[in-house]
Scaffold this active site. Sequence first.
Site, PDB file in Angstrom:
ATOM      1  N   HIS A  17       0.628  -1.400   0.432  1.00 53.70           N
ATOM      2  CA  HIS A  17       0.002  -0.060   0.223  1.00 53.70           C
ATOM      3  C   HIS A  17       0.629   0.919  -0.392  1.00 53.70           C
ATOM      4  O   HIS A  17       0.554   1.956  -0.901  1.00 53.70           O
ATOM      5  CB  HIS A  17      -0.885   0.502   0.813  1.00 53.70           C
ATOM      6  CG  HIS A  17      -1.977  -1.437   1.630  1.00 53.70           C
ATOM      7  ND1 HIS A  17      -2.160  -1.864   2.079  1.00 53.70           N
ATOM      8  CD2 HIS A  17      -2.822  -1.903   0.331  1.00 53.70           C
ATOM      9  CE1 HIS A  17      -3.093  -2.237   2.387  1.00 53.70           C
ATOM     10  NE2 HIS A  17      -3.932  -2.557   1.179  1.00 53.70           N
ATOM     11  N   LYS A  41     -18.571  -4.926   7.651  1.00 51.53           N
ATOM     12  CA  LYS A  41     -17.493  -6.055   8.014  1.00 51.53           C
ATOM     13  C   LYS A  41     -17.124  -5.330   8.972  1.00 51.53           C
ATOM     14  O   LYS A  41     -16.400  -4.556   9.566  1.00 51.53           O
ATOM     15  CB  LYS A  41     -16.415  -5.796   6.692  1.00 51.53           C
ATOM     16  CG  LYS A  41     -16.326  -5.939   5.979  1.00 51.53           C
ATOM     17  CD  LYS A  41     -15.309  -5.799   4.749  1.00 51.53           C
ATOM     18  CE  LYS A  41     -15.257  -6.907   3.254  1.00 51.53           C
ATOM     19  NZ  LYS A  41     -13.936  -5.447   2.672  1.00 51.53           N
ATOM     20  N   ARG A  90      -2.313  -6.956  -8.257  1.00 48.21           N
ATOM     21  CA  ARG A  90      -1.218  -7.366  -8.381  1.00 48.21           C
ATOM     22  C   ARG A  90      -1.287  -8.445  -9.266  1.00 48.21           C
ATOM     23  O   ARG A  90       0.414  -8.679  -9.064  1.00 48.21           O
ATOM     24  CB  ARG A  90      -1.719  -7.860  -6.530  1.00 48.21           C
ATOM     25  CG  ARG A  90      -0.760  -6.866  -5.578  1.00 48.21           C
ATOM     26  CD  ARG A  90      -1.744  -7.204  -4.216  1.00 48.21           C
ATOM     27  NE  ARG A  90      -3.407  -7.595  -4.512  1.00 48.21           N
ATOM     28  CZ  ARG A  90      -3.752  -7.381  -3.178  1.00 48.21           C
ATOM     29  NH1 ARG A  90      -3.594  -7.836  -1.726  1.00 48.21           N
ATOM     30  NH2 ARG A  90      -5.163  -7.245  -3.256  1.00 48.21           N
ATOM     31  N   SER A 128      -2.970  -7.910   2.567  1.00 50.12           N
ATOM     32  CA  SER A 128      -3.548  -7.423   4.180  1.00 50.12           C
ATOM     33  C   SER A 128      -3.537  -8.913   4.864  1.00 50.12           C
ATOM     34  O   SER A 128      -3.580  -8.930   5.619  1.00 50.12           O
ATOM     35  CB  SER A 128      -4.024  -6.231   4.638  1.00 50.12           C
ATOM     36  OG  SER A 128      -3.729  -5.380   4.063  1.00 50.12           O
TER      37      SER A 128
HETATM   38  P1  ADP Z   1      -6.201  -6.345   0.278  1.00 53.20           P
HETATM   39  O1  ADP Z   1      -6.361  -6.205  -1.096  1.00 53.20           O
HETATM   40  O2  ADP Z   1      -4.684  -6.413   0.527  1.00 53.20           O
HETATM   41  O3  ADP Z   1      -6.544  -7.095   1.528  1.00 53.20           O
HETATM   42  P2  ADP Z   1      -7.057  -3.413   0.282  1.00 53.20           P
HETATM   43  O4  ADP Z   1      -8.172  -3.746   0.484  1.00 53.20           O
HETATM   44  O5  ADP Z   1      -6.775  -2.608   1.175  1.00 53.20           O
HETATM   45  O6  ADP Z   1      -5.749  -4.887   0.614  1.00 53.20           O
HETATM   46  O7  ADP Z   1      -6.450  -3.127  -1.053  1.00 53.20           O
HETATM   47  C1  ADP Z   1      -6.360  -1.180  -1.048  1.00 53.20           C
HETATM   48  C2  ADP Z   1      -6.008  -0.919  -2.565  1.00 53.20           C
HETATM   49  O8  ADP Z   1      -4.759  -1.485  -2.378  1.00 53.20           O
HETATM   50  C3  ADP Z   1      -6.310  -1.906  -3.863  1.00 53.20           C
HETATM   51  O9  ADP Z   1      -6.655  -1.237  -4.654  1.00 53.20           O
HETATM   52  C4  ADP Z   1      -5.604  -3.132  -3.920  1.00 53.20           C
HETATM   53  O10 ADP Z   1      -5.653  -3.728  -4.955  1.00 53.20           O
HETATM   54  C5  ADP Z   1      -4.154  -2.658  -3.890  1.00 53.20           C
HETATM   55  N1  ADP Z   1      -3.068  -2.809  -2.849  1.00 53.20           N
HETATM   56  C6  ADP Z   1      -3.182  -3.729  -1.044  1.00 53.20           C
HETATM   57  N2  ADP Z   1      -1.872  -4.858  -1.716  1.00 53.20           N
HETATM   58  C7  ADP Z   1      -1.482  -4.086  -2.719  1.00 53.20           C
HETATM   59  C8  ADP Z   1       0.070  -4.270  -3.211  1.00 53.20           C
HETATM   60  N3  ADP Z   1       0.891  -5.222  -2.728  1.00 53.20           N
HETATM   61  N4  ADP Z   1       0.636  -3.676  -4.051  1.00 53.20           N
HETATM   62  C9  ADP Z   1      -0.318  -3.112  -5.067  1.00 53.20           C
HETATM   63  N5  ADP Z   1      -1.374  -2.786  -4.756  1.00 53.20           N
HETATM   64  C10 ADP Z   1      -2.041  -3.321  -3.528  1.00 53.20           C
END
Ligand code: ADP
Length: 161
Positions: A17, A41, A90, A128
């Site tokens: 992130h 959630k 990703r 996460s």
């Molecule tokens: P996660 O998908 O890890 O549970 P979130 O819902 O908080 O996390 O993700 C928020 C945004 O960050 C989304 O657009 C997700 O694709 C992106 N994201 C999460 N982890 C990564 C990563 N390792 N590299 C690039 N983008 C990421």
Amino acid sequence: MKIAVYPGSFDPMTNGHLDIIKRAAKTFDKVYVAILNNSAKTPAFPLSQRIDWLKRATKELDNVEIDSFSGLLVNYANEKNANIIIKGLRAVSDFEYEFQMALTNRALSPNIETMFLMTNGKYSYLSSSIVKEIARFGGSLNGLVPDFMIEEVTNEITKNQ
Ligand code: ADP
């Protein structure tokens, strides 16, 4: 002004992130990192904790603001005068859902453009959920979250076990 919103659960924030936030901060004039506060959630970490970690991790980035929202993302973006939504990609597995969301958001608010930043190769496997899983079983979070978060994430996860 190019104002962007980067939404997510950030439960917890990871170095993946943070990498997206830093790159977005270089590209846009202002970036709102918007934590989704979704009552349907149950997050592993309280909202206040997730905000605090993001604030500490981004304190040197002057054009980044940490905020939270509930309801429709496009409504939040319009409130902030933002016309860009940033998403991280990703793997192909992220694509289908993000494609659907981007088209939905365009239908709801055609003035808002969704832009995708490709993950940094180093973090392509990082999520996460992976961080929580590793913490739960006592593995090292080194390199996965900022150093200052490691002990706090581990303590919070293990205290609830
Ligand atoms: P996660 O998908 O890890 O549970 P979130 O819902 O908080 O996390 O993700 C928020 C945004 O960050 C989304 O657009 C997700 O694709 C992106 N994201 C999460 N982890 C990564 C990563 N390792 N590299 C690039 N983008 C990421």
